[in-house]
Design an enzyme around this catalytic site. Structure first.
Site, PDB file in Angstrom:
ATOM      1  N   TYR A 223      14.524  -4.549  15.434  1.00 27.98           N
ATOM      2  CA  TYR A 223      14.378  -4.685  13.968  1.00 27.98           C
ATOM      3  C   TYR A 223      15.597  -5.263  13.590  1.00 27.98           C
ATOM      4  CZ  TYR A 223      14.038  -2.133   9.461  1.00 27.98           C
ATOM      5  OH  TYR A 223      13.773  -2.054   8.239  1.00 27.98           O
TER       6      TYR A 223
ATOM      7  N   SER B 250       0.778  -1.200   0.022  1.00 27.25           N
ATOM      8  CA  SER B 250      -0.001   0.006  -0.165  1.00 27.25           C
ATOM      9  C   SER B 250       0.718   1.156  -0.018  1.00 27.25           C
ATOM     10  CB  SER B 250      -1.018   0.199   1.199  1.00 27.25           C
ATOM     11  OG  SER B 250      -0.251  -0.147   2.322  1.00 27.25           O
TER      12      SER B 250
ATOM     13  N   SER C 206      17.303  -5.501   5.512  1.00 27.35           N
ATOM     14  CA  SER C 206      17.787  -3.917   5.688  1.00 27.35           C
ATOM     15  C   SER C 206      19.425  -4.021   6.126  1.00 27.35           C
ATOM     16  CB  SER C 206      17.169  -3.535   7.109  1.00 27.35           C
ATOM     17  OG  SER C 206      17.718  -2.236   7.489  1.00 27.35           O
TER      18      SER C 206
HETATM   19  P1  NDP Z   1       6.358   1.849   4.826  1.00 29.28           P
HETATM   20  O1  NDP Z   1       6.245   2.106   6.487  1.00 29.28           O
HETATM   21  O2  NDP Z   1       6.591   2.947   3.933  1.00 29.28           O
HETATM   22  O3  NDP Z   1       5.299   0.845   4.089  1.00 29.28           O
HETATM   23  C1  NDP Z   1       5.164  -0.443   4.992  1.00 29.28           C
HETATM   24  C2  NDP Z   1       4.092  -1.348   4.510  1.00 29.28           C
HETATM   25  O4  NDP Z   1       4.298  -2.569   5.093  1.00 29.28           O
HETATM   26  C3  NDP Z   1       2.827  -0.892   4.351  1.00 29.28           C
HETATM   27  O5  NDP Z   1       2.430  -0.933   3.164  1.00 29.28           O
HETATM   28  C4  NDP Z   1       2.181  -1.484   5.499  1.00 29.28           C
HETATM   29  O6  NDP Z   1       0.787  -1.685   5.325  1.00 29.28           O
HETATM   30  C5  NDP Z   1       2.765  -2.675   5.512  1.00 29.28           C
HETATM   31  N1  NDP Z   1       2.704  -3.435   6.587  1.00 29.28           N
HETATM   32  C6  NDP Z   1       3.063  -3.227   8.030  1.00 29.28           C
HETATM   33  N2  NDP Z   1       2.762  -4.121   9.019  1.00 29.28           N
HETATM   34  C7  NDP Z   1       2.034  -4.929   8.308  1.00 29.28           C
HETATM   35  C8  NDP Z   1       1.538  -6.222   8.588  1.00 29.28           C
HETATM   36  N3  NDP Z   1       1.393  -6.763   9.912  1.00 29.28           N
HETATM   37  N4  NDP Z   1       0.886  -6.925   7.545  1.00 29.28           N
HETATM   38  C9  NDP Z   1       0.791  -6.580   6.348  1.00 29.28           C
HETATM   39  N5  NDP Z   1       1.263  -5.498   5.845  1.00 29.28           N
HETATM   40  C10 NDP Z   1       1.995  -4.633   6.964  1.00 29.28           C
HETATM   41  O7  NDP Z   1       7.827   1.145   4.760  1.00 29.28           O
HETATM   42  P2  NDP Z   1       8.895   0.970   3.596  1.00 29.28           P
HETATM   43  O8  NDP Z   1       8.191   1.074   2.299  1.00 29.28           O
HETATM   44  O9  NDP Z   1       9.899   2.162   3.951  1.00 29.28           O
HETATM   45  O10 NDP Z   1       9.544  -0.273   4.111  1.00 29.28           O
HETATM   46  C11 NDP Z   1       9.281  -1.489   3.306  1.00 29.28           C
HETATM   47  C12 NDP Z   1      10.327  -2.695   3.693  1.00 29.28           C
HETATM   48  O11 NDP Z   1      11.639  -1.983   3.508  1.00 29.28           O
HETATM   49  C13 NDP Z   1      10.329  -2.947   5.076  1.00 29.28           C
HETATM   50  O12 NDP Z   1      10.382  -4.302   5.305  1.00 29.28           O
HETATM   51  C14 NDP Z   1      11.448  -2.268   5.756  1.00 29.28           C
HETATM   52  O13 NDP Z   1      11.840  -2.697   7.031  1.00 29.28           O
HETATM   53  C15 NDP Z   1      12.172  -2.230   4.656  1.00 29.28           C
HETATM   54  N6  NDP Z   1      13.412  -1.089   4.654  1.00 29.28           N
HETATM   55  C16 NDP Z   1      12.994   0.045   4.319  1.00 29.28           C
HETATM   56  C17 NDP Z   1      13.966   0.862   4.656  1.00 29.28           C
HETATM   57  C18 NDP Z   1      13.704   2.539   4.417  1.00 29.28           C
HETATM   58  O14 NDP Z   1      14.621   3.185   4.287  1.00 29.28           O
HETATM   59  N7  NDP Z   1      12.479   2.840   4.083  1.00 29.28           N
HETATM   60  C19 NDP Z   1      15.515   0.804   4.680  1.00 29.28           C
HETATM   61  C20 NDP Z   1      15.571  -0.629   5.001  1.00 29.28           C
HETATM   62  C21 NDP Z   1      14.876  -1.730   4.870  1.00 29.28           C
HETATM   63  P3  NDP Z   1      -0.244  -0.385   5.842  1.00 29.28           P
HETATM   64  O15 NDP Z   1       0.029   0.782   5.138  1.00 29.28           O
HETATM   65  O16 NDP Z   1      -1.574  -1.039   5.613  1.00 29.28           O
HETATM   66  O17 NDP Z   1       0.035  -0.273   7.286  1.00 29.28           O
END
Ligand code: NDP
Length: 258
Positions: A166, A25, A153
């Site tokens: 984390y 999303s 990550s």
């Molecule tokens: P965001 O916070 O922007 O988005 C997280 C997404 O994960 C959302 O779509 C959210 O859904 C979904 N989500 C969270 N919890 C659940 C759950 N229990 N079940 C289903 N969906 C869930 O995160 P990012 O895009 O920044 O990160 C994406 C991935 O990349 C993560 O795994 C993060 O750890 C990893 N990452 C990100 C970094 C960064 O700099 N951004 C760096 C390193 C790793 P909803 O919107 O409905 O809550």
């Protein structure tokens, strides 16, 4: 000497491929949904809370002329993960690629960390990957083909202060993926890990400005990454141009962890 045009890197066509992307999303997951849809794949993506964002994204993807199913599915719920896989395969006939992207942070010094913050982060980031992969693996093994990309990550490689929950979850993903890569390689199923550094998403925008500035100083490329850059790496790993790559852990961090 050849002075002709340098051939562009042509990504494989993903027409008739089916991709499941968790946490589609927002952020990196959303960029992956759009990148794979533009490459012709049918998309099933999950979200947890962001129903409105998911609905808008679903419409945007369908306008690209591919199929799309947004699932409200908490990755911590194994039965719901099974539903997602079953309904995706029922609708699109098969499953080619699983991108385990959903993740959360709850940063705090260990001395202050409530047990619930440990459990929430580990159960979502690592438990969620077990749940979705466990739900999908039989399909991949029966097809004798599949590709799994797990979002870890830099924090899972180097460790970061105030992220014991984390970092542990993200390091666990690397161990899980290497083990599985060896287990399923004989079935032509590839498993790889992507380790982003700092990518411009809600997760990173939640950091205070002084912290963001401090981070930028340490990134050799002097900028945060874009979600689309992570999506491009996922496109490559899922393509047949990466057909001999499995069990790999690939950093995408502007040189931060060099
Ligand atoms: P965001 O916070 O922007 O988005 C997280 C997404 O994960 C959302 O779509 C959210 O859904 C979904 N989500 C969270 N919890 C659940 C759950 N229990 N079940 C289903 N969906 C869930 O995160 P990012 O895009 O920044 O990160 C994406 C991935 O990349 C993560 O795994 C993060 O750890 C990893 N990452 C990100 C970094 C960064 O700099 N951004 C760096 C390193 C790793 P909803 O919107 O409905 O809550």
């Amino acid at each position: 000497m050849y002075f002709g045009e340098i051939p562009k890197l042509v990504m494989s066509n993903f027409q008739d491929k089916t991709v499941i992307i968790t946490g589609g999303s927002r952020g990196i997951g959303k960029a992956c949904c759009l990148a794979f849809a533009r490459a012709g794949a049918n998309i099933a993506f999950t979200y947890n809370n962001s129903a409105n964002d998911a609905s808008l994204l679903g419409d945007e993807i369908k306008k690209l002329g591919v199929g799309c199913i947004p699932f409200k599915a908490n990755v911590r719920d194994y039965n719901r993960c099974r539903d997602v896989v079953r309904e995706t395969v029922d609708n699109f006939g098969k499953l080619d690629i699983l991108i385990n992207n959903a993740g959360i942070t709850k940063d705090k010094a260990l001395v202050m960390m409530p047990i619930a913050d440990w459990t929430d982060v580990v159960d979502t980031n690592l438990g969620g990957i077990f749940n979705m992969t466990r739900a999908a693996i039989t399909t991949f093994l029966k097809q004798k083909e599949g590709c799994i990309i797990n979002m870890s990550s830099i924090s899972g490689i180097s460790g970061l202060p105030r992220q014991t929950n984390y970092s542990a979850s993200k390091a666990g993903i690397i161990g899980f993926s290497k083990s599985l890569a060896k287990e399923v390689a004989a079935y032509n199923v590839r498993v790889n890990v992507v380790c982003p550094g700092y990518i411009n998403t809600d997760m990173v925008n939640a950091l205070q400005e002084n912290m963001r500035n401090e981070i930028l100083k340490n990134i050799p490329l002097k900028r945060m990454g874009a979600s689309s850059e992570v999506a491009d790496l996922c496109l490559f790993l899922a393509s047949n141009k990466a057909s001999y790559i499995t069990g790999e852990v690939i950093k995408i961090d502007g040189g931060l962890a060099v």
